[in-house]
Scaffold this motif. Structure first.
Motif, mmCIF file in Angstrom:
data_model
loop_
_atom_site.group_PDB
_atom_site.id
_atom_site.type_symbol
_atom_site.label_atom_id
_atom_site.label_comp_id
_atom_site.label_asym_id
_atom_site.label_seq_id
_atom_site.Cartn_x
_atom_site.Cartn_y
_atom_site.Cartn_z
ATOM 1 N N TYR A 222 16.236 -3.471 43.053
ATOM 2 C CA TYR A 222 16.358 -2.015 42.877
ATOM 3 C C TYR A 222 16.315 -1.660 41.404
ATOM 4 O O TYR A 222 17.051 -2.221 40.589
ATOM 5 C CB TYR A 222 17.665 -1.515 43.480
ATOM 6 N N GLU A 223 15.416 -0.737 41.055
ATOM 7 C CA GLU A 223 15.284 -0.283 39.674
ATOM 8 C C GLU A 223 15.196 1.245 39.609
ATOM 9 O O GLU A 223 14.407 1.793 38.848
ATOM 10 C CB GLU A 223 14.056 -0.915 39.026
ATOM 11 N N GLY A 224 15.986 1.895 40.447
ATOM 12 C CA GLY A 224 16.016 3.352 40.433
ATOM 13 C C GLY A 224 15.023 4.016 41.359
ATOM 14 O O GLY A 224 14.830 5.246 41.297
ATOM 15 N N GLU A 225 14.387 3.258 42.246
ATOM 16 C CA GLU A 225 13.437 3.857 43.187
ATOM 17 C C GLU A 225 14.146 4.804 44.160
ATOM 18 O O GLU A 225 15.336 4.643 44.433
ATOM 19 C CB GLU A 225 12.728 2.763 43.998
ATOM 20 N N HIS A 226 13.419 5.759 44.688
ATOM 21 C CA HIS A 226 14.002 6.615 45.726
ATOM 22 C C HIS A 226 12.941 7.049 46.739
ATOM 23 O O HIS A 226 11.776 7.247 46.388
ATOM 24 C CB HIS A 226 14.699 7.837 45.127
ATOM 25 N N PHE A 227 13.386 7.152 47.985
ATOM 26 C CA PHE A 227 12.542 7.591 49.088
ATOM 27 C C PHE A 227 12.732 9.094 49.308
ATOM 28 O O PHE A 227 13.802 9.640 49.021
ATOM 29 C CB PHE A 227 12.912 6.876 50.387
ATOM 30 N N ALA A 228 11.726 9.739 49.864
ATOM 31 C CA ALA A 228 11.838 11.155 50.220
ATOM 32 C C ALA A 228 10.879 11.458 51.361
ATOM 33 O O ALA A 228 9.714 11.051 51.315
ATOM 34 C CB ALA A 228 11.529 12.046 49.032
ATOM 35 N N VAL A 229 11.384 12.124 52.385
ATOM 36 C CA VAL A 229 10.513 12.616 53.452
ATOM 37 C C VAL A 229 9.924 13.945 52.994
ATOM 38 O O VAL A 229 10.655 14.883 52.675
ATOM 39 C CB VAL A 229 11.285 12.796 54.773
ATOM 40 N N VAL A 230 8.602 14.011 52.927
ATOM 41 C CA VAL A 230 7.912 15.197 52.408
ATOM 42 C C VAL A 230 7.708 16.243 53.504
ATOM 43 O O VAL A 230 7.945 17.433 53.301
ATOM 44 C CB VAL A 230 6.557 14.799 51.789
ATOM 45 N N SER A 231 7.255 15.808 54.664
ATOM 46 C CA SER A 231 6.992 16.737 55.758
ATOM 47 C C SER A 231 6.815 15.963 57.053
ATOM 48 O O SER A 231 6.778 14.728 57.054
ATOM 49 C CB SER A 231 5.722 17.563 55.485
ATOM 50 N N SER A 232 6.721 16.698 58.154
ATOM 51 C CA SER A 232 6.425 16.079 59.441
ATOM 52 C C SER A 232 5.526 17.021 60.233
ATOM 53 O O SER A 232 5.471 18.232 59.963
ATOM 54 C CB SER A 232 7.711 15.793 60.223
ATOM 55 N N LYS A 233 4.810 16.468 61.186
ATOM 56 C CA LYS A 233 3.861 17.274 61.959
ATOM 57 C C LYS A 233 3.723 16.697 63.360
ATOM 58 O O LYS A 233 3.593 15.484 63.531
ATOM 59 C CB LYS A 233 2.492 17.280 61.273
ATOM 60 N N THR A 234 3.753 17.572 64.359
ATOM 61 C CA THR A 234 3.517 17.148 65.737
ATOM 62 C C THR A 234 2.025 16.897 65.906
ATOM 63 O O THR A 234 1.208 17.804 65.712
ATOM 64 C CB THR A 234 3.993 18.212 66.737
ATOM 65 N N MET A 235 1.668 15.667 66.258
ATOM 66 C CA MET A 235 0.268 15.298 66.415
ATOM 67 C C MET A 235 -0.224 15.596 67.825
ATOM 68 O O MET A 235 -1.365 15.982 68.041
ATOM 69 C CB MET A 235 0.081 13.812 66.107
ATOM 70 N N GLN A 236 0.666 15.385 68.786
ATOM 71 C CA GLN A 236 0.448 15.722 70.186
ATOM 72 C C GLN A 236 1.821 15.656 70.849
ATOM 73 O O GLN A 236 2.760 15.147 70.241
ATOM 74 C CB GLN A 236 -0.541 14.765 70.859
ATOM 75 N N PRO A 237 1.993 16.187 72.061
ATOM 76 C CA PRO A 237 3.313 16.154 72.688
ATOM 77 C C PRO A 237 3.877 14.738 72.734
ATOM 78 O O PRO A 237 3.231 13.807 73.207
ATOM 79 C CB PRO A 237 3.039 16.697 74.098
ATOM 80 N N GLY A 238 5.080 14.570 72.179
ATOM 81 C CA GLY A 238 5.724 13.267 72.183
ATOM 82 C C GLY A 238 5.303 12.349 71.053
ATOM 83 O O GLY A 238 5.761 11.212 70.979
ATOM 84 N N THR A 239 4.454 12.833 70.157
ATOM 85 C CA THR A 239 3.987 12.033 69.027
ATOM 86 C C THR A 239 4.066 12.862 67.749
ATOM 87 O O THR A 239 3.511 13.958 67.683
ATOM 88 C CB THR A 239 2.543 11.553 69.226
ATOM 89 N N VAL A 240 4.771 12.326 66.743
ATOM 90 C CA VAL A 240 4.995 13.059 65.495
ATOM 91 C C VAL A 240 4.633 12.185 64.302
ATOM 92 O O VAL A 240 4.913 10.980 64.295
ATOM 93 C CB VAL A 240 6.465 13.518 65.377
ATOM 94 N N GLY A 241 4.010 12.788 63.286
ATOM 95 C CA GLY A 241 3.755 12.107 62.027
ATOM 96 C C GLY A 241 4.809 12.517 61.017
ATOM 97 O O GLY A 241 5.099 13.706 60.868
ATOM 98 N N VAL A 242 5.422 11.561 60.345
ATOM 99 C CA VAL A 242 6.396 11.836 59.283
ATOM 100 C C VAL A 242 5.822 11.274 57.986
ATOM 101 O O VAL A 242 5.481 10.092 57.914
ATOM 102 C CB VAL A 242 7.766 11.204 59.579
ATOM 103 N N PHE A 243 5.725 12.121 56.975
ATOM 104 C CA PHE A 243 5.054 11.761 55.736
ATOM 105 C C PHE A 243 6.091 11.637 54.622
ATOM 106 O O PHE A 243 6.826 12.586 54.342
ATOM 107 C CB PHE A 243 3.995 12.816 55.405
ATOM 108 N N SER A 244 6.147 10.464 54.000
ATOM 109 C CA SER A 244 7.198 10.195 53.028
ATOM 110 C C SER A 244 6.632 9.519 51.784
ATOM 111 O O SER A 244 5.482 9.066 51.759
ATOM 112 C CB SER A 244 8.284 9.317 53.651
ATOM 113 N N THR A 245 7.482 9.445 50.766
ATOM 114 C CA THR A 245 7.086 8.811 49.514
ATOM 115 C C THR A 245 8.172 7.866 49.026
ATOM 116 O O THR A 245 9.353 8.027 49.348
ATOM 117 C CB THR A 245 6.826 9.852 48.406
ATOM 118 N N LEU A 246 7.746 6.890 48.236
ATOM 119 C CA LEU A 246 8.654 6.019 47.497
ATOM 120 C C LEU A 246 8.278 6.162 46.029
ATOM 121 O O LEU A 246 7.171 5.778 45.634
ATOM 122 C CB LEU A 246 8.523 4.562 47.939
#
Length: 216
Positions: free
Chosen positions: A123-147
């Motif tokens: 660990y050298e100060g990195e951090h995660f963040a969830v940027v956004s999410s989107k329903t791709m189809q019923p029951g399926t979601v995309g979650v877009f994140s960064t490190l």
């Protein structure tokens, strides 16, 4: 957002024609860290990110085995390895015996845990963040994140999740534009075609052993 309309959508198309399969029972090793229940797609990714950061902060002080103990229960909780296994092997999945399917799911889960424990090792100060999410189809979601790294470099992790038994679980990860599912499907298909199923299992177990030795 990266890959929303390309790689992830191609996986969604595959999911839409690939039936859901029943869970394969597999015993997970015990650990002092219990994964939190994830009630939303974002919560699933937050749970994973928190475990990775804890392992990274432990680093060399706790070693590979310590990092493994942290990430193992969480990774096994937030990933749908039964689904990933069937998608990875495609038409070859139906040709496996129940015992072979169970073995592959177990080794695939072990390999994924080992990869995280080996690669997220300091660990050298990195951090995660969830940027956004989107329903791709019923029951399926995309979650877009960064490190975000200490030097400001940003890595992107785009997750595809499906809901099963009230839980949102990961079925694919696109890391910096590269689909993990696509890579595995290409590599594993070639191995089975040229060397057979047993050779694939042996290859994955050998890689797991290398990770445990600190080689990655």
């Amino acid at each position: 957002m990266l890959m929303k309309n390309a790689v992830l959508l191609s996986v969604v198309a595959a999911l839409s024609v690939s039936p859901m399969i029943p869970a394969v029972a597999a015993a997970a090793p015990s650990s002092a860290v219990a994964p939190a229940k994830a009630v939303t797609p974002k919560a699933t990714i937050d749970t994973l990110d928190a475990a990775l950061l804890k392992a990274m902060r432990g680093g060399n002080r706790i070693g590979y085995s310590g990092r493994y103990a942290i990430v193992s229960p969480v990774v096994r909780k937030v990933y749908d390895f039964d689904r990933i296994a069937s998608l990875t092997l495609g038409s070859r999945w139906s040709k496996l015996t129940p015992a072979q399917r169970k073995e592959f799911v177990g080794v695939l889960a072990e390999y994924t845990v080992a990869t995280y424990a080996a690669r997220f090792d300091n660990y050298e100060g990195e951090h995660f963040a969830v940027v956004s999410s989107k329903t791709m189809q019923p029951g399926t979601v995309g979650v877009f994140s960064t490190l975000t790294m200490r030097n400001g470099k940003i890595h992107r992790f785009d997750y595809l999740l499906q809901q099963q038994d009230g839980q949102w679980r990961i079925v694919n990860v696109v890391a910096d534009g590269v689909s993990d599912l696509s890579l595995k499907r290409s590599e594993y298909d070639k191995t089975i075609e040229t060397k057979g199923f047993s050779a694939l299992i042996a290859h994955l177990k050998a890689q797991i052993a290398q990770y445990a030795k600190g080689k990655h």
